[in-house]
Write a protein that holds these residues in place. Structure first.
Motif, PDB file in Angstrom:
ATOM      1  N   ILE A 118     -45.688 -23.508  29.586  1.00 14.90           N
ATOM      2  CA  ILE A 118     -44.858 -22.522  30.157  1.00 14.90           C
ATOM      3  C   ILE A 118     -45.154 -22.327  31.548  1.00 14.90           C
ATOM      4  CG2 ILE A 118     -44.870 -19.934  29.984  1.00 14.90           C
ATOM      5  CD1 ILE A 118     -45.435 -20.046  27.114  1.00 14.90           C
ATOM      6  N   LEU A 119     -46.492 -22.637  31.869  1.00 15.59           N
ATOM      7  CA  LEU A 119     -46.615 -22.389  33.592  1.00 15.59           C
ATOM      8  C   LEU A 119     -45.668 -23.596  34.195  1.00 15.59           C
ATOM      9  CD1 LEU A 119     -50.312 -22.202  33.820  1.00 15.59           C
ATOM     10  CD2 LEU A 119     -48.604 -20.201  34.368  1.00 15.59           C
ATOM     11  N   LEU A 120     -45.482 -24.569  33.497  1.00 16.61           N
ATOM     12  CA  LEU A 120     -44.526 -25.938  34.163  1.00 16.61           C
ATOM     13  C   LEU A 120     -43.303 -25.413  34.317  1.00 16.61           C
ATOM     14  CD1 LEU A 120     -46.633 -28.827  32.739  1.00 16.61           C
ATOM     15  CD2 LEU A 120     -46.693 -27.963  34.841  1.00 16.61           C
ATOM     16  N   ALA A 121     -42.853 -24.354  33.204  1.00 16.37           N
ATOM     17  CA  ALA A 121     -41.397 -23.989  33.323  1.00 16.37           C
ATOM     18  C   ALA A 121     -40.702 -24.078  34.628  1.00 16.37           C
ATOM     19  CB  ALA A 121     -41.159 -22.740  32.503  1.00 16.37           C
ATOM     20  N   PRO A 122     -39.600 -24.416  34.831  1.00 16.81           N
ATOM     21  CA  PRO A 122     -38.885 -24.663  36.115  1.00 16.81           C
ATOM     22  C   PRO A 122     -38.618 -23.039  36.598  1.00 16.81           C
ATOM     23  CG  PRO A 122     -37.649 -26.010  34.546  1.00 16.81           C
ATOM     24  CD  PRO A 122     -38.744 -25.126  34.142  1.00 16.81           C
ATOM     25  N   SER A 123     -38.486 -22.115  35.860  1.00 18.58           N
ATOM     26  CA  SER A 123     -38.158 -20.760  36.404  1.00 18.58           C
ATOM     27  C   SER A 123     -39.072 -20.135  37.122  1.00 18.58           C
ATOM     28  CB  SER A 123     -38.120 -19.706  35.086  1.00 18.58           C
ATOM     29  OG  SER A 123     -39.282 -20.049  34.288  1.00 18.58           O
ATOM     30  N   LEU A 124     -40.589 -20.753  37.041  1.00 18.11           N
ATOM     31  CA  LEU A 124     -41.459 -20.264  38.085  1.00 18.11           C
ATOM     32  C   LEU A 124     -41.327 -20.685  39.446  1.00 18.11           C
ATOM     33  CD1 LEU A 124     -44.707 -20.478  35.886  1.00 18.11           C
ATOM     34  CD2 LEU A 124     -43.203 -18.537  36.022  1.00 18.11           C
ATOM     35  N   GLN A 125     -40.446 -21.604  39.651  1.00 20.77           N
ATOM     36  CA  GLN A 125     -39.950 -22.093  41.010  1.00 20.77           C
ATOM     37  C   GLN A 125     -41.426 -22.830  41.497  1.00 20.77           C
ATOM     38  OE1 GLN A 125     -38.050 -19.019  43.088  1.00 20.77           O
ATOM     39  NE2 GLN A 125     -36.376 -19.177  41.952  1.00 20.77           N
ATOM     40  N   ILE A 126     -42.170 -23.571  40.930  1.00 17.82           N
ATOM     41  CA  ILE A 126     -43.336 -24.315  41.447  1.00 17.82           C
ATOM     42  C   ILE A 126     -42.847 -25.523  41.992  1.00 17.82           C
ATOM     43  CG2 ILE A 126     -45.650 -24.909  40.712  1.00 17.82           C
ATOM     44  CD1 ILE A 126     -45.950 -22.678  38.707  1.00 17.82           C
ATOM     45  N   SER A 127     -43.323 -26.169  43.097  1.00 19.32           N
ATOM     46  CA  SER A 127     -42.905 -27.438  43.578  1.00 19.32           C
ATOM     47  C   SER A 127     -43.556 -28.494  42.775  1.00 19.32           C
ATOM     48  CB  SER A 127     -43.216 -27.208  45.136  1.00 19.32           C
ATOM     49  OG  SER A 127     -44.460 -27.168  45.297  1.00 19.32           O
ATOM     50  N   GLY A 128     -43.241 -29.393  42.792  1.00 16.22           N
ATOM     51  CA  GLY A 128     -43.647 -30.571  42.327  1.00 16.22           C
ATOM     52  C   GLY A 128     -45.168 -30.918  42.261  1.00 16.22           C
ATOM     53  N   PRO A 129     -45.302 -31.315  43.776  1.00 15.07           N
ATOM     54  CA  PRO A 129     -46.775 -31.649  44.339  1.00 15.07           C
ATOM     55  C   PRO A 129     -47.710 -30.823  43.977  1.00 15.07           C
ATOM     56  CG  PRO A 129     -44.971 -32.092  46.005  1.00 15.07           C
ATOM     57  CD  PRO A 129     -44.346 -31.264  45.043  1.00 15.07           C
ATOM     58  N   GLY A 130     -47.361 -29.280  43.916  1.00 17.94           N
ATOM     59  CA  GLY A 130     -48.530 -28.498  43.499  1.00 17.94           C
ATOM     60  C   GLY A 130     -49.011 -28.582  42.077  1.00 17.94           C
ATOM     61  N   VAL A 131     -47.928 -28.866  41.289  1.00 17.28           N
ATOM     62  CA  VAL A 131     -48.165 -28.954  39.881  1.00 17.28           C
ATOM     63  C   VAL A 131     -49.075 -30.093  39.704  1.00 17.28           C
ATOM     64  CG1 VAL A 131     -47.248 -29.474  37.657  1.00 17.28           C
ATOM     65  CG2 VAL A 131     -46.231 -27.770  39.030  1.00 17.28           C
ATOM     66  N   PHE A 190     -51.229 -12.306  50.270  1.00 20.83           N
ATOM     67  CA  PHE A 190     -50.165 -12.954  50.524  1.00 20.83           C
ATOM     68  C   PHE A 190     -48.802 -12.559  49.912  1.00 20.83           C
ATOM     69  CE2 PHE A 190     -53.964 -15.614  49.923  1.00 20.83           C
ATOM     70  CZ  PHE A 190     -53.864 -16.470  51.021  1.00 20.83           C
ATOM     71  N   GLY A 191     -48.965 -11.262  49.440  1.00 15.26           N
ATOM     72  CA  GLY A 191     -47.572 -10.750  48.791  1.00 15.26           C
ATOM     73  C   GLY A 191     -47.014 -11.536  47.677  1.00 15.26           C
ATOM     74  N   ASP A 192     -47.791 -12.098  46.888  1.00 16.00           N
ATOM     75  CA  ASP A 192     -47.313 -12.907  45.842  1.00 16.00           C
ATOM     76  C   ASP A 192     -47.170 -12.143  44.478  1.00 16.00           C
ATOM     77  OD1 ASP A 192     -47.250 -15.422  47.290  1.00 16.00           O
ATOM     78  OD2 ASP A 192     -49.446 -15.813  46.627  1.00 16.00           O
ATOM     79  N   VAL A 193     -46.074 -12.131  43.837  1.00 11.54           N
ATOM     80  CA  VAL A 193     -45.786 -11.190  42.670  1.00 11.54           C
ATOM     81  C   VAL A 193     -45.788 -12.273  41.647  1.00 11.54           C
ATOM     82  CG1 VAL A 193     -44.375  -9.470  41.435  1.00 11.54           C
ATOM     83  CG2 VAL A 193     -44.685  -9.286  43.808  1.00 11.54           C
ATOM     84  N   PRO A 194     -46.687 -11.999  40.778  1.00 10.68           N
ATOM     85  CA  PRO A 194     -46.600 -12.906  39.389  1.00 10.68           C
ATOM     86  C   PRO A 194     -45.588 -13.162  38.578  1.00 10.68           C
ATOM     87  CG  PRO A 194     -48.901 -11.766  39.426  1.00 10.68           C
ATOM     88  CD  PRO A 194     -47.935 -10.986  40.364  1.00 10.68           C
ATOM     89  N   ALA A 195     -44.890 -14.183  38.422  1.00 12.81           N
ATOM     90  CA  ALA A 195     -43.571 -14.337  37.504  1.00 12.81           C
ATOM     91  C   ALA A 195     -44.088 -14.073  35.959  1.00 12.81           C
ATOM     92  CB  ALA A 195     -43.009 -15.569  37.692  1.00 12.81           C
ATOM     93  N   PRO A 196     -42.970 -13.373  35.319  1.00 15.05           N
ATOM     94  CA  PRO A 196     -43.350 -13.249  33.842  1.00 15.05           C
ATOM     95  C   PRO A 196     -43.799 -14.392  33.271  1.00 15.05           C
ATOM     96  CG  PRO A 196     -41.256 -11.974  34.617  1.00 15.05           C
ATOM     97  CD  PRO A 196     -41.764 -12.970  35.809  1.00 15.05           C
ATOM     98  N   GLY A 197     -43.163 -15.547  33.327  1.00 12.98           N
ATOM     99  CA  GLY A 197     -43.810 -16.727  32.691  1.00 12.98           C
ATOM    100  C   GLY A 197     -45.427 -17.109  33.046  1.00 12.98           C
ATOM    101  N   MET A 198     -45.591 -16.793  34.262  1.00  9.60           N
ATOM    102  CA  MET A 198     -46.986 -17.180  34.654  1.00  9.60           C
ATOM    103  C   MET A 198     -48.124 -16.039  33.712  1.00  9.60           C
ATOM    104  SD  MET A 198     -49.975 -16.268  36.014  1.00  9.60           S
ATOM    105  CE  MET A 198     -49.673 -14.982  37.211  1.00  9.60           C
ATOM    106  N   ALA A 199     -47.563 -14.767  33.453  1.00 10.96           N
ATOM    107  CA  ALA A 199     -48.438 -14.029  32.753  1.00 10.96           C
ATOM    108  C   ALA A 199     -48.500 -14.351  31.250  1.00 10.96           C
ATOM    109  CB  ALA A 199     -47.798 -12.518  32.914  1.00 10.96           C
ATOM    110  N   LEU A 200     -47.320 -14.717  30.731  1.00 10.87           N
ATOM    111  CA  LEU A 200     -47.246 -15.317  29.344  1.00 10.87           C
ATOM    112  C   LEU A 200     -48.230 -16.233  29.112  1.00 10.87           C
ATOM    113  CD1 LEU A 200     -46.241 -15.237  26.326  1.00 10.87           C
ATOM    114  CD2 LEU A 200     -44.279 -16.377  27.229  1.00 10.87           C
ATOM    115  N   GLY A 201     -48.030 -17.500  30.287  1.00 11.20           N
ATOM    116  CA  GLY A 201     -48.745 -18.718  29.903  1.00 11.20           C
ATOM    117  C   GLY A 201     -50.170 -18.507  30.230  1.00 11.20           C
ATOM    118  N   ALA A 202     -50.585 -17.599  31.187  1.00 11.76           N
ATOM    119  CA  ALA A 202     -52.017 -17.474  31.389  1.00 11.76           C
ATOM    120  C   ALA A 202     -52.531 -16.528  30.021  1.00 11.76           C
ATOM    121  CB  ALA A 202     -51.957 -16.314  32.476  1.00 11.76           C
ATOM    122  N   ALA A 203     -51.700 -15.782  29.376  1.00 18.36           N
ATOM    123  CA  ALA A 203     -52.380 -15.161  28.213  1.00 18.36           C
ATOM    124  C   ALA A 203     -52.825 -16.085  27.155  1.00 18.36           C
ATOM    125  CB  ALA A 203     -51.287 -13.949  27.946  1.00 18.36           C
TER     126      ALA A 203
END
Length: 281
Positions: A128-141, A246-259
């Motif tokens: 779920i954390l890898l979902a494209p909806s989180l807009q996480i760049s490839g190198p970071g993953v 840094f003003g980062d707001v966790p995405a809903p998908g991040m919260a679900l994956g982390a849970a």
């Protein structure tokens, strides 16, 4: 362990701030040197440093742990360069799950169906954390996944080397990172721009040393299954620092994956795996 997690979160936030302007190898080099300077009185009190290095028990495991620790810190700072702090920390929460997944092969431990089910839930959280909806760049993953695996190696090896004094474990860890930084920093060196940045680099070394010492002590004072769940407090700090600094707001998908990851990790650590007897019984 709780104090160690808070110190690690502060270390991670400072590191993310610095790698925006300075190379990762440069930050790690200066951080490691500052930490070694801070630890000098403790290292000298234990006798000659080189003699302790040569006489360290299980040198191959010591070297492997130092390599894992160096890879982990490089991957973490590279990951936070590309990704929000809380998202990266969520990946790091999967480390206990990886430990259980590899324990039958590396440690000869028997893992039951319930535990494997929990591991599957944890990996679902990672997906779920890898979902494209989180807009996480490839190198970071990529860096986050590699760093998490290295962190799992540190956990396993740290427990196996618990007879080694705390200061020596931290010395080997910081020394390996300093050597790697010394080799790589000249390729991406930026002059320190201000006294404030220099102070942050020194503070990074101080906080990192305290974090490593606290966690190492926790693993020596209690079983890993007791203290490891407390590492999930790191995610709370990650969200807090990520939002306030840094003003980062966790995405809903991040919260679900982390849970899912945290829940599966707590199930895994609730009942430690049993070792397989010599006759296979």
């Amino acid at each position: 362990m709780l104090m160690g997690m808070a110190a690690f979160a502060a270390n991670d936030a400072i590191g993310k701030w610095l790698v925006a302007d300075y190379g990762v190898a440069q930050v790690i080099l200066l951080r490691s040197l500052a930490a070694l300077v801070m630890m000098a009185p403790f290292l000298m009190r234990g006798g000659q440093v080189m003699a302790r290095i040569r006489s360290a028990p299980r040198p191959r495991l010591q070297a492997l742990r130092a390599v894992c620790a160096t890879a982990e810190v490089f991957c973490f700072y590279l990951a936070v360069f590309y990704m929000p702090l809380a998202d990266v920390m969520a990946f790091w929460m999967a480390a206990p799950i990886y430990v259980v997944a590899i324990s039958p092969f590396l440690l000869g431990e028997r893992v039951g169906a319930r535990t494997w089910g929990a591991v599957a839930v944890g990996f679902a959280g990672v997906l779920i954390l890898l979902a494209p909806s989180l807009q996480i760049s490839g190198p970071g993953v990529v860096f986050a996944l590699l760093g998490t695996m290295a962190f799992a190696g540190i956990m396993v090896l740290g427990r196996s080397l618990r007879e080694t004094p705390d200061r020596d474990l931290v010395l080997f860890q910081l020394g390996a990172a300093a050597i790697a930084g010394l080799v790589l920093a000249p390729f991406d060196w930026t002059p320190v721009r201000s006294g404030g940045d220099l102070a942050l680099l020194f503070l990074l070394g101080v906080v990192a040393t305290l974090a490593h010492m606290l966690v190492t002590r926790a693993l020596k004072r209690a079983d890993a299954s007791v203290v490891a769940p407390l590492q999930y407090s790191l995610l709370v700090w990650g969200v807090l620092f990520g939002f306030t600094v840094f003003g980062d707001v966790p995405a809903p998908g991040m919260a679900l994956g982390a849970a899912l990851i945290v829940g599966s990790g707590l199930i895994v650590l609730r009942r430690p795996p049993r070792k397989i007897a010599a006759d296979g019984a």
